[in-house]
Write an enzyme that holds these catalytic residues in place. Structure first.
Site, PDB file in Angstrom:
ATOM      1  N   ARG A  77     -34.031 -41.981 -63.283  1.00 11.97           N
ATOM      2  CA  ARG A  77     -34.796 -42.301 -62.000  1.00 11.97           C
ATOM      3  C   ARG A  77     -35.089 -40.734 -61.372  1.00 11.97           C
ATOM      4  O   ARG A  77     -34.149 -40.499 -60.562  1.00 11.97           O
ATOM      5  CB  ARG A  77     -33.922 -43.019 -61.131  1.00 11.97           C
ATOM      6  CG  ARG A  77     -34.827 -43.256 -59.873  1.00 11.97           C
ATOM      7  CD  ARG A  77     -36.195 -44.140 -60.027  1.00 11.97           C
ATOM      8  NE  ARG A  77     -35.944 -45.628 -60.313  1.00 11.97           N
ATOM      9  CZ  ARG A  77     -37.039 -46.358 -60.878  1.00 11.97           C
ATOM     10  NH1 ARG A  77     -37.960 -45.857 -60.983  1.00 11.97           N
ATOM     11  NH2 ARG A  77     -36.703 -47.521 -61.305  1.00 11.97           N
ATOM     12  N   ARG A 103     -39.745 -42.019 -72.670  1.00 13.91           N
ATOM     13  CA  ARG A 103     -38.730 -41.892 -71.856  1.00 13.91           C
ATOM     14  C   ARG A 103     -37.442 -42.656 -72.024  1.00 13.91           C
ATOM     15  O   ARG A 103     -36.363 -42.415 -71.274  1.00 13.91           O
ATOM     16  CB  ARG A 103     -39.308 -42.092 -70.281  1.00 13.91           C
ATOM     17  CG  ARG A 103     -39.561 -43.419 -70.122  1.00 13.91           C
ATOM     18  CD  ARG A 103     -39.712 -43.438 -68.702  1.00 13.91           C
ATOM     19  NE  ARG A 103     -39.936 -45.204 -68.611  1.00 13.91           N
ATOM     20  CZ  ARG A 103     -39.877 -45.832 -67.282  1.00 13.91           C
ATOM     21  NH1 ARG A 103     -39.867 -45.052 -66.049  1.00 13.91           N
ATOM     22  NH2 ARG A 103     -40.100 -47.095 -67.051  1.00 13.91           N
ATOM     23  N   HIS A 173     -44.793 -38.474 -64.781  1.00 14.56           N
ATOM     24  CA  HIS A 173     -44.496 -39.165 -63.425  1.00 14.56           C
ATOM     25  C   HIS A 173     -43.454 -38.577 -62.548  1.00 14.56           C
ATOM     26  O   HIS A 173     -42.295 -38.985 -62.232  1.00 14.56           O
ATOM     27  CB  HIS A 173     -43.782 -40.545 -64.137  1.00 14.56           C
ATOM     28  CG  HIS A 173     -43.665 -41.704 -62.949  1.00 14.56           C
ATOM     29  ND1 HIS A 173     -42.757 -41.684 -62.104  1.00 14.56           N
ATOM     30  CD2 HIS A 173     -44.152 -43.050 -63.263  1.00 14.56           C
ATOM     31  CE1 HIS A 173     -43.040 -42.792 -61.246  1.00 14.56           C
ATOM     32  NE2 HIS A 173     -43.542 -43.653 -61.985  1.00 14.56           N
ATOM     33  N   ASP A 217     -48.832 -47.536 -53.836  1.00 11.50           N
ATOM     34  CA  ASP A 217     -48.739 -47.603 -55.297  1.00 11.50           C
ATOM     35  C   ASP A 217     -50.469 -47.409 -55.703  1.00 11.50           C
ATOM     36  O   ASP A 217     -50.729 -48.664 -55.837  1.00 11.50           O
ATOM     37  CB  ASP A 217     -48.081 -48.711 -55.788  1.00 11.50           C
ATOM     38  CG  ASP A 217     -47.719 -48.696 -57.237  1.00 11.50           C
ATOM     39  OD1 ASP A 217     -46.873 -49.478 -57.913  1.00 11.50           O
ATOM     40  OD2 ASP A 217     -48.337 -47.676 -57.896  1.00 11.50           O
ATOM     41  N   GLU A 276     -48.398 -38.177 -59.598  1.00 15.32           N
ATOM     42  CA  GLU A 276     -48.201 -38.366 -61.238  1.00 15.32           C
ATOM     43  C   GLU A 276     -49.528 -37.877 -61.885  1.00 15.32           C
ATOM     44  O   GLU A 276     -50.546 -38.280 -61.410  1.00 15.32           O
ATOM     45  CB  GLU A 276     -47.820 -39.732 -61.436  1.00 15.32           C
ATOM     46  CG  GLU A 276     -46.688 -40.316 -60.802  1.00 15.32           C
ATOM     47  CD  GLU A 276     -46.434 -41.600 -60.757  1.00 15.32           C
ATOM     48  OE1 GLU A 276     -46.198 -42.454 -59.820  1.00 15.32           O
ATOM     49  OE2 GLU A 276     -46.943 -42.346 -61.803  1.00 15.32           O
TER      50      GLU A 276
HETATM   51  O1  TA6 Z   1     -46.179 -44.944 -61.075  1.00 15.27           O
HETATM   52  C1  TA6 Z   1     -46.040 -45.946 -60.225  1.00 15.27           C
HETATM   53  C2  TA6 Z   1     -45.402 -46.904 -60.761  1.00 15.27           C
HETATM   54  O2  TA6 Z   1     -46.138 -47.661 -61.815  1.00 15.27           O
HETATM   55  C3  TA6 Z   1     -44.880 -48.401 -59.703  1.00 15.27           C
HETATM   56  O3  TA6 Z   1     -45.581 -49.251 -59.741  1.00 15.27           O
HETATM   57  C4  TA6 Z   1     -43.551 -48.331 -59.987  1.00 15.27           C
HETATM   58  O4  TA6 Z   1     -43.137 -49.236 -60.840  1.00 15.27           O
HETATM   59  C5  TA6 Z   1     -43.152 -46.901 -60.464  1.00 15.27           C
HETATM   60  O5  TA6 Z   1     -43.939 -46.567 -61.430  1.00 15.27           O
HETATM   61  C6  TA6 Z   1     -41.458 -46.820 -61.310  1.00 15.27           C
HETATM   62  O6  TA6 Z   1     -41.614 -47.491 -62.426  1.00 15.27           O
HETATM   63  P1  TA6 Z   1     -40.373 -47.727 -63.406  1.00 15.27           P
HETATM   64  O7  TA6 Z   1     -40.554 -48.326 -64.673  1.00 15.27           O
HETATM   65  O8  TA6 Z   1     -39.864 -46.150 -63.683  1.00 15.27           O
HETATM   66  O9  TA6 Z   1     -39.477 -48.293 -62.275  1.00 15.27           O
END
Ligand code: TA6
Length: 304
Positions: A77, A103, A173, A217, A276
């Site tokens: 994260r 990832r 991301h 988002d 991103e």
């Molecule tokens: O990039 C935005 C997103 O798609 C959000 O919808 C949220 O889910 C975020 O990515 C994080 O996703 P993750 O799978 O890393 O928890």
């Protein structure tokens, strides 16, 4: 005589005295530590994941959750997760993990170098394997080339090493470190069309700069624009430049979603924003056999 550890092998093959060394970090995962005259950086070899980029005299430009999990098979994260070969939920199989598998796998170290300007580059790689084949049938060659100087450059190179075409979506991301979400204004997406992930990808248009007072988002489509993350609190603007990317995703989970994420502190939504560099939504890339596509991100800081 004990056999050399993975860290010993990495340092002997790719280490650069005073510039690049490898060590076990969080979760006993192999990390690369890069030091140049202009900045430092940390990368996890697991997941091909940049965790930190600190220009000398500045705060880290990247953000990692205090609750981040460093464990094989889990997504880290924060930093710059490599989202590949699908962005978001799997297009037609909800049992497959969101945001692809790159990832969540151990990458390999392929090369390291220092250039004439003292910039350090590290190349990591990932190719098809038993775990990838279980969820995606194609042969591929993925490379991440990270170059550290006064700016951070991250190149994600996708090659179709199979004998049939394949299509994918992808993102770097990136989680950016900010003073407080109320102090941040994102420039570069004004009047842009976006898909609102909070309203089943409803098509909308950006009015003015992007500011935050609720969960955001959004997949901004048909945009090759650079973004400037203006942060009044840190008295700096983070400049996000890109090429080979036609989408920019902007995300802040805000209060309720932050509480629902176990690897994300309840109040951490205040100190991060994701901008991103992507090809997502309807920006699907198709590669013929032996074809390569490159998506490049350059991150730099401009002090107020
Ligand atoms: O990039 C935005 C997103 O798609 C959000 O919808 C949220 O889910 C975020 O990515 C994080 O996703 P993750 O799978 O890393 O928890």
């Amino acid at each position: 005589m004990t056999s050399p550890s993975i860290i010993d092998v990495l340092n002997s093959q790719f280490g650069i005295n005073g510039r690049l060394h490898f060590e076990l970090g969080e979760g006993e995962l192999p990390m690369a530590k890069i030091t140049t005259e202009q900045a430092t950086a940390v990368l996890s070899i697991y997941a091909g994941h940049v965790l930190s980029f600190v220009p000398n005299g500045s705060d880290d430009l990247l953000w990692v959750s205090q609750e981040a999990i460093f464990q094989s098979g889990k997504a880290i994260r924060g930093g710059i997760p490599v989202i590949w070969p699908w962005f978001g939920p799997h297009p037609n199989d909800s049992t497959k993990s969101s945001h692809g598998f790159a990832r969540r796998q151990m990458w390999s170290v392929k090369a390291s170098m220092v250039d004439e300007n003292g910039r350090v580059s590290l190349t990591l790689g990932l190719t098809e394997n038993e775990a990838s084949k279980a969820v995606w049938s194609h042969d591929f060659d993925l490379e991440l080339v990270v170059t550290v100087g006064h700016v951070l450059t991250v190149k994600l190179k996708t090659t179709n090493s199979g004998d049939v075409p394949f299509s994918y979506t992808a993102a770097l991301h990136t989680y950016y470190n900010i003073s407080h979400i109320s102090q941040v204004v994102i420039h570069g997406l004004e009047n842009g069309a976006y898909l609102d992930n909070l309203e089943a990808h409803a098509s909308k248009q950006q009015v003015g700069f992007v500011r935050f007072d609720e969960e955001v988002d959004r997949i901004y489509i048909d945009t090759a624009a650079d973004c400037h993350i203006e942060d009044e609190g840190h008295k700096r603007t983070i400049v996000v430049e890109k090429s080979g990317s036609q989408s920019t995703v902007v995300w802040n989970p805000w209060i309720e979603k932050a509480k629902r994420m176990s690897d994300f502190g309840d109040n951490e939504y205040q100190e991060m924003v994701c901008v991103e560099t992507a090809n997502a939504g309807n920006e699907i890339i198709t590669l013929q056999p032996e074809e390569t596509a490159v998506m490049t991100l350059t991150i730099s800081e401009r002090k107020a």
